[in-house]
Design a protein around this motif. Structure first.
Motif, short mmCIF file in Angstrom:
data_model
loop_
_atom_site.label_atom_id
_atom_site.label_comp_id
_atom_site.label_asym_id
_atom_site.label_seq_id
_atom_site.Cartn_x
_atom_site.Cartn_y
_atom_site.Cartn_z
N ASP A 108 -4.28 -15.18 1.18
CA ASP A 108 -4.53 -14.00 1.52
C ASP A 108 -2.68 -13.55 0.75
OD1 ASP A 108 -6.13 -13.75 3.13
OD2 ASP A 108 -5.46 -13.63 4.71
N GLU A 109 -1.97 -13.82 0.57
CA GLU A 109 -0.96 -14.02 0.93
C GLU A 109 -0.88 -13.57 -1.21
OE1 GLU A 109 1.95 -16.53 2.50
OE2 GLU A 109 2.11 -15.01 3.93
N GLU A 110 -1.53 -15.47 -1.75
CA GLU A 110 -1.53 -14.82 -2.59
C GLU A 110 -2.43 -14.09 -3.82
OE1 GLU A 110 -3.34 -18.95 -3.50
OE2 GLU A 110 -1.65 -19.93 -3.16
N LEU A 111 -3.19 -13.63 -3.54
CA LEU A 111 -4.10 -12.28 -3.98
C LEU A 111 -3.53 -11.08 -3.43
CD1 LEU A 111 -6.76 -11.27 -5.05
CD2 LEU A 111 -7.88 -10.85 -2.88
N ALA A 112 -3.25 -11.15 -1.97
CA ALA A 112 -1.63 -10.06 -1.90
C ALA A 112 -1.02 -9.82 -2.99
CB ALA A 112 -0.82 -10.09 -0.52
N ALA A 113 0.14 -11.11 -3.18
CA ALA A 113 0.94 -10.91 -4.94
C ALA A 113 0.10 -10.19 -5.94
CB ALA A 113 1.52 -11.86 -5.46
N ILE A 114 -1.42 -10.32 -6.34
CA ILE A 114 -1.95 -10.18 -7.73
C ILE A 114 -2.06 -8.42 -6.93
CG2 ILE A 114 -4.03 -9.80 -8.73
CD1 ILE A 114 -4.35 -13.01 -8.14
N LEU A 115 -2.61 -8.38 -6.04
CA LEU A 115 -2.55 -6.36 -5.97
C LEU A 115 -1.72 -5.87 -5.99
CD1 LEU A 115 -4.80 -7.09 -3.02
CD2 LEU A 115 -5.52 -6.02 -5.77
N ARG A 116 0.12 -6.41 -6.01
CA ARG A 116 0.99 -5.78 -6.15
C ARG A 116 1.19 -5.64 -7.16
NH1 ARG A 116 2.30 -8.68 -1.35
NH2 ARG A 116 3.49 -10.41 -2.47
N ARG A 117 1.22 -6.29 -8.44
CA ARG A 117 1.25 -6.28 -9.59
C ARG A 117 0.33 -5.74 -10.24
NH1 ARG A 117 1.94 -12.05 -8.84
NH2 ARG A 117 0.13 -12.35 -9.89
N ALA A 118 -0.80 -5.44 -9.99
CA ALA A 118 -1.86 -4.69 -10.61
C ALA A 118 -1.55 -2.76 -10.33
CB ALA A 118 -3.13 -4.57 -9.54
N LYS A 119 -0.35 -2.95 -9.44
CA LYS A 119 -0.30 -1.26 -9.24
C LYS A 119 -1.16 0.04 -8.72
CE LYS A 119 4.26 -2.23 -11.26
NZ LYS A 119 4.95 -2.77 -10.37
N ARG A 120 -2.30 -0.82 -8.13
CA ARG A 120 -3.27 0.02 -8.05
C ARG A 120 -3.54 0.95 -6.16
NH1 ARG A 120 -4.20 0.91 -12.45
NH2 ARG A 120 -6.48 0.11 -13.76
N PRO A 121 -3.84 1.72 -5.88
CA PRO A 121 -3.89 1.98 -4.23
C PRO A 121 -5.19 0.68 -3.95
CG PRO A 121 -4.79 3.36 -6.09
CD PRO A 121 -4.70 2.39 -6.76
N VAL A 122 -4.40 0.26 -2.73
CA VAL A 122 -5.03 -0.89 -2.22
C VAL A 122 -5.42 0.06 -0.53
CG1 VAL A 122 -5.28 -2.95 -1.01
CG2 VAL A 122 -4.25 -2.54 -3.57
N ILE A 123 -6.38 -0.51 0.03
CA ILE A 123 -6.35 -0.23 1.58
C ILE A 123 -6.78 -1.85 2.12
CG2 ILE A 123 -8.36 0.46 3.31
CD1 ILE A 123 -8.59 2.34 2.07
N VAL A 124 -5.79 -2.25 3.22
CA VAL A 124 -6.46 -4.10 3.42
C VAL A 124 -7.00 -3.66 4.67
CG1 VAL A 124 -5.43 -5.53 4.69
CG2 VAL A 124 -4.06 -4.31 2.54
N LEU A 125 -8.44 -4.78 4.78
CA LEU A 125 -9.22 -4.52 5.33
C LEU A 125 -10.01 -5.29 6.96
CD1 LEU A 125 -12.54 -2.53 3.17
CD2 LEU A 125 -10.47 -1.44 4.87
N ALA A 126 -9.11 -5.98 7.98
CA ALA A 126 -8.60 -6.67 8.85
C ALA A 126 -9.77 -7.05 9.35
CB ALA A 126 -7.80 -6.23 9.58
N ASN A 127 -10.89 -7.86 8.65
CA ASN A 127 -12.23 -7.50 9.09
C ASN A 127 -12.83 -9.02 10.67
OD1 ASN A 127 -15.10 -7.22 8.32
ND2 ASN A 127 -15.56 -8.81 7.59
N LYS A 128 -13.65 -8.58 10.97
CA LYS A 128 -14.47 -9.45 11.82
C LYS A 128 -13.55 -9.07 13.15
CE LYS A 128 -15.39 -13.41 8.57
NZ LYS A 128 -15.01 -15.08 8.56
N LEU A 129 -12.81 -7.69 13.34
CA LEU A 129 -12.38 -7.52 14.58
C LEU A 129 -14.13 -6.89 15.76
CD1 LEU A 129 -9.30 -6.04 13.68
CD2 LEU A 129 -10.21 -8.20 14.63
#
Length: 439
Positions: A108-129
Protein backbone atom coordinates in the motif's frame (compact mmCIF):
# COMPACT_ATOMS: atom_id res chain seq x y z
CA UNK A 1 -30.11 14.92 -41.91
CA UNK A 2 -27.14 15.29 -39.55
CA UNK A 3 -26.10 12.34 -37.43
CA UNK A 4 -26.94 12.80 -33.74
CA UNK A 5 -24.03 13.57 -31.44
CA UNK A 6 -22.97 10.51 -29.44
CA UNK A 7 -23.47 10.66 -25.67
CA UNK A 8 -20.33 11.76 -23.88
CA UNK A 9 -18.99 10.33 -20.66
CA UNK A 10 -18.34 12.73 -17.79
CA UNK A 11 -14.84 11.43 -17.08
CA UNK A 12 -12.55 8.48 -16.50
CA UNK A 13 -11.89 6.66 -13.20
CA UNK A 14 -9.06 4.18 -12.56
CA UNK A 15 -9.22 1.59 -9.78
CA UNK A 16 -5.83 0.53 -8.39
CA UNK A 17 -4.59 -1.43 -5.39
CA UNK A 18 -2.42 -4.25 -4.12
CA UNK A 19 -3.41 -7.78 -5.26
CA UNK A 20 -6.57 -9.26 -3.74
CA UNK A 21 -7.92 -6.14 -2.04
CA UNK A 22 -11.26 -6.40 -3.87
CA UNK A 23 -10.88 -4.17 -6.93
CA UNK A 24 -12.75 -6.46 -9.32
CA UNK A 25 -15.51 -7.01 -6.76
CA UNK A 26 -15.87 -3.23 -6.53
CA UNK A 27 -15.99 -2.94 -10.31
CA UNK A 28 -18.81 -5.47 -10.43
CA UNK A 29 -20.65 -3.65 -7.63
CA UNK A 30 -20.37 -0.19 -9.23
CA UNK A 31 -21.28 -1.36 -12.75
CA UNK A 32 -23.93 -3.83 -11.53
CA UNK A 33 -22.34 -6.51 -13.69
CA UNK A 34 -20.15 -9.58 -13.59
CA UNK A 35 -17.72 -8.13 -16.12
CA UNK A 36 -14.60 -8.63 -14.03
CA UNK A 37 -13.33 -12.09 -13.13
CA UNK A 38 -13.49 -12.44 -9.34
CA UNK A 39 -11.57 -15.24 -7.63
CA UNK A 40 -9.79 -15.69 -4.30
CA UNK A 41 -6.42 -16.16 -6.03
CA UNK A 42 -4.38 -12.92 -5.98
CA UNK A 43 -3.46 -11.45 -9.35
CA UNK A 44 -6.49 -12.53 -11.39
CA UNK A 45 -6.80 -9.15 -13.14
CA UNK A 46 -3.66 -8.40 -15.13
CA UNK A 47 -4.58 -5.94 -17.89
CA UNK A 48 -6.47 -2.69 -17.96
CA UNK A 49 -10.16 -3.21 -18.60
CA UNK A 50 -12.57 -0.34 -19.24
CA UNK A 51 -16.29 -0.43 -18.49
CA UNK A 52 -19.02 2.18 -18.27
CA UNK A 53 -20.76 2.99 -14.98
CA UNK A 54 -24.03 4.95 -14.68
CA UNK A 55 -25.19 6.84 -11.60
CA UNK A 56 -27.90 9.49 -11.24
CA UNK A 57 -28.28 9.68 -15.01
CA UNK A 58 -24.57 10.30 -15.61
CA UNK A 59 -22.13 7.87 -17.15
CA UNK A 60 -18.39 7.58 -16.74
CA UNK A 61 -15.61 5.21 -17.77
CA UNK A 62 -14.16 3.02 -15.05
CA UNK A 63 -10.88 1.17 -15.56
CA UNK A 64 -10.01 -2.02 -13.68
CA UNK A 65 -6.28 -2.76 -13.33
CA UNK A 66 -4.12 -5.60 -12.14
CA UNK A 67 -2.98 -5.88 -8.55
CA UNK A 68 0.12 -3.69 -8.15
CA UNK A 69 3.00 -5.34 -6.30
CA UNK A 70 6.02 -3.08 -6.82
CA UNK A 71 8.32 -5.49 -4.97
CA UNK A 72 7.57 -8.47 -7.23
CA UNK A 73 10.43 -8.71 -9.77
CA UNK A 74 8.68 -11.11 -12.19
CA UNK A 75 8.15 -9.85 -15.78
CA UNK A 76 4.37 -10.24 -15.52
CA UNK A 77 4.26 -8.23 -12.27
CA UNK A 78 6.42 -5.54 -13.91
CA UNK A 79 3.97 -5.41 -16.81
CA UNK A 80 1.01 -5.09 -14.43
CA UNK A 81 2.69 -2.14 -12.68
CA UNK A 82 3.26 -0.43 -16.05
CA UNK A 83 -0.37 -1.00 -17.06
CA UNK A 84 -1.61 0.45 -13.77
CA UNK A 85 0.67 3.49 -14.13
CA UNK A 86 -0.68 4.07 -17.62
CA UNK A 87 -4.27 3.88 -16.30
CA UNK A 88 -3.41 6.37 -13.53
CA UNK A 89 -1.89 8.76 -16.06
CA UNK A 90 -5.05 8.69 -18.21
CA UNK A 91 -7.52 9.02 -15.31
CA UNK A 92 -9.44 12.06 -14.07
CA UNK A 93 -9.85 10.36 -10.68
CA UNK A 94 -8.16 7.36 -9.05
CA UNK A 95 -9.82 5.00 -6.57
CA UNK A 96 -7.09 3.50 -4.37
CA UNK A 97 -8.51 0.32 -2.81
CA UNK A 98 -6.95 -1.03 0.39
CA UNK A 99 -7.87 -3.94 2.67
CA UNK A 100 -8.97 -2.25 5.89
CA UNK A 101 -8.88 -5.51 7.84
CA UNK A 102 -5.21 -6.08 6.96
CA UNK A 103 -4.10 -2.55 7.84
CA UNK A 104 -1.44 -0.63 5.90
CA UNK A 105 0.94 -2.98 4.09
CA UNK A 106 4.30 -2.18 2.44
CA UNK A 107 2.56 -2.68 -0.90
CA UNK A 108 0.00 0.00 0.00
CA UNK A 109 2.78 2.43 0.91
CA UNK A 110 4.64 1.79 -2.36
CA UNK A 111 1.51 2.38 -4.43
CA UNK A 112 0.64 5.49 -2.40
CA UNK A 113 4.07 6.90 -3.31
CA UNK A 114 3.32 6.29 -7.02
CA UNK A 115 -0.03 8.08 -6.66
CA UNK A 116 1.48 11.09 -4.88
CA UNK A 117 4.01 11.48 -7.70
CA UNK A 118 1.27 11.16 -10.34
CA UNK A 119 -0.54 14.22 -8.90
CA UNK A 120 -3.97 12.85 -9.78
CA UNK A 121 -7.07 13.27 -7.56
CA UNK A 122 -7.34 10.16 -5.36
CA UNK A 123 -10.01 8.64 -3.12
CA UNK A 124 -8.69 6.04 -0.68
CA UNK A 125 -11.25 3.25 -0.25
CA UNK A 126 -10.91 1.20 2.94
CA UNK A 127 -12.57 -1.97 1.69
CA UNK A 128 -13.88 -5.13 3.40
CA UNK A 129 -15.61 -3.19 6.22
CA UNK A 130 -18.77 -5.25 6.11
CA UNK A 131 -20.42 -3.58 9.12
CA UNK A 132 -20.71 0.17 9.82
CA UNK A 133 -19.39 -0.48 13.35
CA UNK A 134 -16.01 -1.35 11.81
CA UNK A 135 -15.68 1.96 9.89
CA UNK A 136 -13.20 3.30 12.44
CA UNK A 137 -10.60 0.92 10.97
CA UNK A 138 -10.43 3.22 7.97
CA UNK A 139 -8.77 6.04 9.98
CA UNK A 140 -5.38 4.29 9.92
CA UNK A 141 -5.09 5.00 6.19
CA UNK A 142 -4.75 8.75 6.79
CA UNK A 143 -1.06 7.93 7.10
CA UNK A 144 -0.86 7.32 3.34
CA UNK A 145 -1.15 11.10 2.81
CA UNK A 146 -3.90 10.88 0.19
CA UNK A 147 -6.82 12.43 2.03
CA UNK A 148 -9.80 11.18 4.01
CA UNK A 149 -10.27 7.39 3.61
CA UNK A 150 -13.79 6.22 2.69
CA UNK A 151 -15.02 3.02 4.42
CA UNK A 152 -16.82 0.62 2.07
CA UNK A 153 -17.72 -3.01 1.53
CA UNK A 154 -17.53 -3.89 -2.16
CA UNK A 155 -18.94 -7.33 -1.36
CA UNK A 156 -22.04 -6.11 0.50
CA UNK A 157 -22.46 -2.61 -0.98
CA UNK A 158 -21.90 -0.68 2.27
CA UNK A 159 -20.90 2.91 1.39
CA UNK A 160 -20.94 2.45 -2.39
CA UNK A 161 -23.91 4.78 -2.98
CA UNK A 162 -22.16 7.66 -1.21
CA UNK A 163 -18.98 6.77 -3.09
CA UNK A 164 -20.76 7.05 -6.45
CA UNK A 165 -22.15 10.45 -5.43
CA UNK A 166 -18.61 11.63 -4.67
CA UNK A 167 -17.20 10.21 -7.92
CA UNK A 168 -19.81 11.98 -10.03
CA UNK A 169 -19.22 15.23 -8.12
CA UNK A 170 -15.45 15.13 -8.64
CA UNK A 171 -15.29 14.23 -12.33
CA UNK A 172 -14.75 17.05 -14.85
CA UNK A 173 -18.10 16.57 -16.62
CA UNK A 174 -16.68 15.87 -20.05
CA UNK A 175 -14.82 12.96 -21.58
CA UNK A 176 -14.69 10.74 -24.63
CA UNK A 177 -17.80 9.93 -26.63
CA UNK A 178 -19.50 6.63 -25.91
CA UNK A 179 -19.07 3.88 -28.44
CA UNK A 180 -21.96 3.93 -30.92
CA UNK A 181 -23.85 1.03 -32.47
CA UNK A 182 -21.93 1.56 -35.72
CA UNK A 183 -18.67 0.49 -34.08
CA UNK A 184 -17.20 -2.76 -35.41
CA UNK A 185 -16.75 -5.15 -32.51
CA UNK A 186 -13.88 -7.57 -33.07
CA UNK A 187 -13.07 -10.57 -30.84
CA UNK A 188 -9.56 -12.03 -31.03
CA UNK A 189 -9.87 -15.77 -30.39
CA UNK A 190 -7.44 -18.65 -30.36
CA UNK A 191 -5.62 -21.30 -28.42
CA UNK A 192 -3.33 -20.19 -25.57
CA UNK A 193 -0.11 -18.49 -26.63
CA UNK A 194 -0.82 -18.10 -30.36
CA UNK A 195 -0.10 -14.35 -30.27
CA UNK A 196 -3.49 -12.73 -29.60
CA UNK A 197 -2.20 -9.95 -27.33
CA UNK A 198 0.81 -9.33 -29.58
CA UNK A 199 -1.52 -8.86 -32.55
CA UNK A 200 -3.68 -6.43 -30.59
CA UNK A 201 -0.65 -4.39 -29.60
CA UNK A 202 0.54 -4.35 -33.21
CA UNK A 203 -2.87 -3.07 -34.35
CA UNK A 204 -2.83 -0.37 -31.70
CA UNK A 205 0.80 0.53 -32.12
CA UNK A 206 1.29 0.59 -28.36
CA UNK A 207 1.63 -1.71 -25.39
CA UNK A 208 -2.01 -1.54 -24.30
CA UNK A 209 -2.25 -5.22 -23.36
CA UNK A 210 0.28 -7.20 -21.37
CA UNK A 211 2.22 -9.54 -23.67
CA UNK A 212 4.07 -12.60 -22.38
CA UNK A 213 5.24 -15.91 -23.73
CA UNK A 214 3.69 -17.63 -20.69
CA UNK A 215 0.45 -19.35 -21.85
CA UNK A 216 -2.64 -17.99 -20.14
CA UNK A 217 -1.41 -14.42 -19.49
CA UNK A 218 -4.72 -12.91 -20.57
CA UNK A 219 -7.49 -14.07 -18.24
CA UNK A 220 -10.22 -11.56 -18.99
CA UNK A 221 -11.78 -10.17 -22.16
CA UNK A 222 -10.26 -6.72 -22.67
CA UNK A 223 -12.11 -4.10 -24.74
CA UNK A 224 -9.90 -1.56 -26.51
CA UNK A 225 -11.25 1.23 -28.73
CA UNK A 226 -9.38 2.03 -31.93
CA UNK A 227 -10.48 4.86 -34.19
CA UNK A 228 -9.23 4.94 -37.77
CA UNK A 229 -10.63 7.69 -39.97
CA UNK A 230 -14.41 7.52 -39.78
CA UNK A 231 -14.44 3.96 -38.46
CA UNK A 232 -14.40 2.84 -34.83
CA UNK A 233 -13.24 -0.63 -33.87
CA UNK A 234 -13.73 -2.21 -30.45
CA UNK A 235 -11.00 -4.84 -30.22
CA UNK A 236 -11.46 -7.56 -27.61
CA UNK A 237 -8.46 -9.65 -26.58
CA UNK A 238 -9.53 -12.87 -24.87
CA UNK A 239 -8.12 -15.70 -22.83
CA UNK A 240 -6.88 -18.71 -24.77
CA UNK A 241 -9.52 -21.39 -25.33
CA UNK A 242 -8.20 -24.73 -24.11
CA UNK A 243 -9.07 -28.06 -25.69
CA UNK A 244 -9.75 -30.30 -22.70
CA UNK A 245 -12.48 -29.50 -20.22
CA UNK A 246 -10.41 -30.84 -17.31
CA UNK A 247 -7.83 -28.14 -18.06
CA UNK A 248 -10.47 -25.45 -17.55
CA UNK A 249 -10.88 -25.09 -13.83
CA UNK A 250 -11.23 -22.14 -11.45
CA UNK A 251 -9.96 -18.93 -13.00
CA UNK A 252 -9.45 -20.54 -16.42
CA UNK A 253 -13.08 -21.70 -16.46
CA UNK A 254 -14.41 -18.20 -15.81
CA UNK A 255 -11.90 -16.69 -18.23
CA UNK A 256 -13.16 -19.00 -20.96
CA UNK A 257 -16.74 -17.94 -20.23
CA UNK A 258 -15.62 -14.33 -20.73
CA UNK A 259 -14.03 -15.26 -24.06
CA UNK A 260 -17.24 -16.93 -25.23
CA UNK A 261 -19.27 -13.91 -24.10
CA UNK A 262 -16.86 -11.68 -26.04
CA UNK A 263 -17.54 -13.71 -29.18
CA UNK A 264 -21.30 -13.44 -28.65
CA UNK A 265 -21.17 -9.62 -28.54
CA UNK A 266 -18.71 -9.29 -31.42
CA UNK A 267 -19.45 -8.72 -35.09
CA UNK A 268 -16.17 -10.16 -36.39
CA UNK A 269 -13.90 -12.84 -34.91
CA UNK A 270 -10.23 -13.08 -35.73
CA UNK A 271 -9.37 -16.74 -35.19
CA UNK A 272 -5.61 -16.89 -34.72
CA UNK A 273 -3.71 -19.94 -35.93
CA UNK A 274 0.01 -20.20 -35.24
CA UNK A 275 1.45 -20.54 -38.73
CA UNK A 276 4.53 -22.46 -37.62
CA UNK A 277 2.29 -25.24 -36.23
CA UNK A 278 -0.22 -25.24 -39.05
CA UNK A 279 -3.93 -25.84 -38.63
CA UNK A 280 -4.91 -28.20 -35.81
CA UNK A 281 -8.34 -29.59 -34.94
CA UNK A 282 -8.80 -27.24 -32.00
CA UNK A 283 -8.36 -24.22 -34.32
CA UNK A 284 -11.31 -25.53 -36.32
CA UNK A 285 -13.33 -25.94 -33.12
CA UNK A 286 -12.64 -22.33 -32.15
CA UNK A 287 -13.66 -21.11 -35.60
CA UNK A 288 -16.92 -23.00 -35.20
CA UNK A 289 -17.40 -21.35 -31.78
CA UNK A 290 -17.22 -18.02 -33.60
CA UNK A 291 -19.81 -19.14 -36.16
CA UNK A 292 -22.21 -20.37 -33.49
CA UNK A 293 -21.80 -17.04 -31.68
CA UNK A 294 -22.92 -15.25 -34.85
CA UNK A 295 -19.51 -13.75 -35.71
CA UNK A 296 -18.21 -13.26 -39.20
CA UNK A 297 -14.79 -14.87 -39.23
CA UNK A 298 -11.31 -14.23 -40.56
CA UNK A 299 -8.65 -16.89 -39.99
CA UNK A 300 -5.37 -15.15 -39.17
CA UNK A 301 -2.14 -17.10 -39.63
CA UNK A 302 0.00 -15.44 -36.97
CA UNK A 303 3.79 -15.45 -36.48
CA UNK A 304 4.12 -15.74 -40.27
CA UNK A 305 7.76 -14.63 -40.18
CA UNK A 306 8.68 -17.91 -38.43
CA UNK A 307 6.59 -20.21 -40.66
CA UNK A 308 7.15 -22.49 -43.61
CA UNK A 309 3.43 -23.27 -43.96
CA UNK A 310 1.74 -21.98 -47.13
CA UNK A 311 -1.82 -20.66 -47.27
CA UNK A 312 -2.70 -23.44 -49.70
CA UNK A 313 -1.67 -25.96 -47.04
CA UNK A 314 -4.44 -24.60 -44.82
CA UNK A 315 -7.25 -23.61 -47.20
CA UNK A 316 -8.53 -27.08 -48.19
CA UNK A 317 -9.11 -28.15 -44.57
CA UNK A 318 -10.84 -24.87 -43.77
CA UNK A 319 -13.19 -25.14 -46.72
CA UNK A 320 -13.93 -28.79 -46.01
CA UNK A 321 -14.59 -28.35 -42.28
CA UNK A 322 -16.03 -24.85 -41.80
CA UNK A 323 -19.45 -23.91 -43.13
CA UNK A 324 -18.74 -20.17 -43.21
CA UNK A 325 -15.72 -20.58 -45.55
CA UNK A 326 -13.62 -17.93 -43.77
CA UNK A 327 -10.99 -15.94 -45.69
CA UNK A 328 -7.35 -16.38 -44.64
CA UNK A 329 -5.05 -13.51 -43.69
CA UNK A 330 -1.34 -13.79 -42.85
CA UNK A 331 0.28 -11.53 -40.25
CA UNK A 332 3.41 -11.11 -38.21
CA UNK A 333 3.07 -8.88 -35.15
CA UNK A 334 6.86 -8.92 -34.85
CA UNK A 335 7.63 -7.64 -38.36
CA UNK A 336 4.31 -5.87 -38.94
CA UNK A 337 3.55 -7.86 -42.08
CA UNK A 338 -0.15 -7.89 -42.92
CA UNK A 339 -1.15 -5.97 -39.78
CA UNK A 340 -1.97 -2.73 -41.61
CA UNK A 341 -4.27 -4.51 -44.07
CA UNK A 342 -6.00 -6.59 -41.42
CA UNK A 343 -8.38 -3.81 -40.34
CA UNK A 344 -9.29 -3.27 -44.01
CA UNK A 345 -10.28 -6.93 -44.20
CA UNK A 346 -12.25 -6.60 -40.96
CA UNK A 347 -14.10 -3.56 -42.31
CA UNK A 348 -14.83 -5.38 -45.56
CA UNK A 349 -16.32 -8.46 -43.93
CA UNK A 350 -18.29 -6.24 -41.52
CA UNK A 351 -19.97 -4.57 -44.52
CA UNK A 352 -21.34 -7.96 -45.51
CA UNK A 353 -22.15 -8.84 -41.88
CA UNK A 354 -24.16 -5.66 -41.34
CA UNK A 355 -25.35 -5.07 -44.91
CA UNK A 356 -28.77 -5.68 -46.41
CA UNK A 357 -29.34 -7.29 -49.81
CA UNK A 358 -32.27 -5.69 -51.68
CA UNK A 359 -35.27 -7.98 -52.13
CA UNK A 360 -35.23 -7.75 -55.96
CA UNK A 361 -31.65 -9.08 -55.98
CA UNK A 362 -32.63 -11.94 -53.67
CA UNK A 363 -35.55 -12.81 -55.92
CA UNK A 364 -33.25 -12.92 -58.94
CA UNK A 365 -31.01 -15.21 -56.91
CA UNK A 366 -33.99 -17.48 -56.14
CA UNK A 367 -34.61 -17.77 -59.90
CA UNK A 368 -30.94 -18.65 -60.42
CA UNK A 369 -31.31 -21.47 -57.88
CA UNK A 370 -34.18 -22.96 -59.82
CA UNK A 371 -32.12 -22.87 -63.03
CA UNK A 372 -28.88 -24.19 -61.50
CA UNK A 373 -30.14 -27.36 -59.85
CA UNK A 374 -33.27 -29.43 -59.89
CA UNK A 375 -34.96 -29.03 -56.49
CA UNK A 376 -35.63 -32.12 -54.36
CA UNK A 377 -38.96 -33.92 -54.56
CA UNK A 378 -40.92 -36.47 -52.58
CA UNK A 379 -43.95 -38.59 -53.57
CA UNK A 380 -44.20 -36.78 -56.89
CA UNK A 381 -44.18 -33.32 -55.31
CA UNK A 382 -41.23 -31.05 -56.17
CA UNK A 383 -39.88 -28.16 -54.11
CA UNK A 384 -40.45 -24.71 -55.59
CA UNK A 385 -38.44 -21.74 -54.28
CA UNK A 386 -40.80 -18.81 -54.85
CA UNK A 387 -39.13 -15.66 -53.48
CA UNK A 388 -36.85 -14.45 -50.68
CA UNK A 389 -36.22 -11.53 -48.35
CA UNK A 390 -33.66 -10.57 -45.71
CA UNK A 391 -35.06 -10.40 -42.18
CA UNK A 392 -32.04 -9.42 -40.06
CA UNK A 393 -28.50 -8.07 -40.10
CA UNK A 394 -25.50 -8.50 -37.76
CA UNK A 395 -25.46 -11.40 -38.68
CA UNK A 396 -27.64 -11.67 -41.79
CA UNK A 397 -30.70 -13.89 -41.79
CA UNK A 398 -32.88 -14.67 -44.80
CA UNK A 399 -36.34 -16.08 -45.34
CA UNK A 400 -37.01 -18.17 -48.44
CA UNK A 401 -40.66 -18.79 -49.23
CA UNK A 402 -41.35 -22.21 -50.73
CA UNK A 403 -44.36 -24.34 -51.57
CA UNK A 404 -43.53 -27.00 -48.92
CA UNK A 405 -40.68 -26.67 -46.34
CA UNK A 406 -40.91 -30.41 -45.69
CA UNK A 407 -39.28 -31.05 -49.07
CA UNK A 408 -36.02 -29.33 -48.03
CA UNK A 409 -33.19 -31.83 -47.60
CA UNK A 410 -30.08 -31.18 -45.52
CA UNK A 411 -27.90 -31.33 -48.61
CA UNK A 412 -30.07 -28.86 -50.52
CA UNK A 413 -30.20 -26.44 -47.60
CA UNK A 414 -26.38 -26.39 -47.36
CA UNK A 415 -26.14 -25.95 -51.12
CA UNK A 416 -28.42 -22.89 -51.04
CA UNK A 417 -26.41 -21.43 -48.17
CA UNK A 418 -23.12 -21.89 -50.03
CA UNK A 419 -24.53 -20.46 -53.27
CA UNK A 420 -25.86 -17.44 -51.39
CA UNK A 421 -22.45 -16.90 -49.81
CA UNK A 422 -20.71 -17.18 -53.20
CA UNK A 423 -23.23 -15.03 -55.08
CA UNK A 424 -23.04 -12.10 -52.67
CA UNK A 425 -19.37 -12.50 -51.65
CA UNK A 426 -20.14 -13.36 -48.03
CA UNK A 427 -17.24 -15.73 -47.34
CA UNK A 428 -16.74 -15.93 -43.59
CA UNK A 429 -20.22 -14.61 -42.80
CA UNK A 430 -22.52 -16.89 -40.73
CA UNK A 431 -25.53 -16.92 -43.04
CA UNK A 432 -28.84 -18.20 -41.63
CA UNK A 433 -31.75 -19.25 -43.87
CA UNK A 434 -35.33 -20.02 -42.87
CA UNK A 435 -37.42 -21.94 -45.40
CA UNK A 436 -41.08 -21.18 -44.80
CA UNK A 437 -44.35 -21.97 -46.53
CA UNK A 438 -45.89 -19.13 -48.50
CA UNK A 439 -49.01 -18.07 -46.64
Amino acid sequence: MAEPEPDRLIGRVAIVGYPNVGKSTLINRLTESRSAVVHETPGVTRDRKELVCEWSGKRFAIVDTGGVDVADPSPIARGVVEQAQAAIGEADLVLFVVDARAGITPGDEELAAILRRAKRPVIVLANKLDEPAADALAHEFHRLGLGEPVPISAMHGHGTGDLLDEIVGRLPGEGRAEIGEDAIRVAILGRPNVGKSSLLNALLGQERVLVSDVPGTTRDAIDTVLRRGEQTFVLVDTAGLRRKRRQRQGIEYYSELRALEAAERADVALVLVEASEGLVDHDLTIADVARKAGCSTLVVLSKWDASTVAIEDVRPRLEARLRQRPPIVVTSAKSGRGVGRLLDRVAGIFEKHAGRIPTPELNRFAAELRAAREPPSRSGKRLNVLYATQTRVRPPRFRFFVNDPGLITRDYGYWVENRLRERFEMQGVPVSIDFVRRS
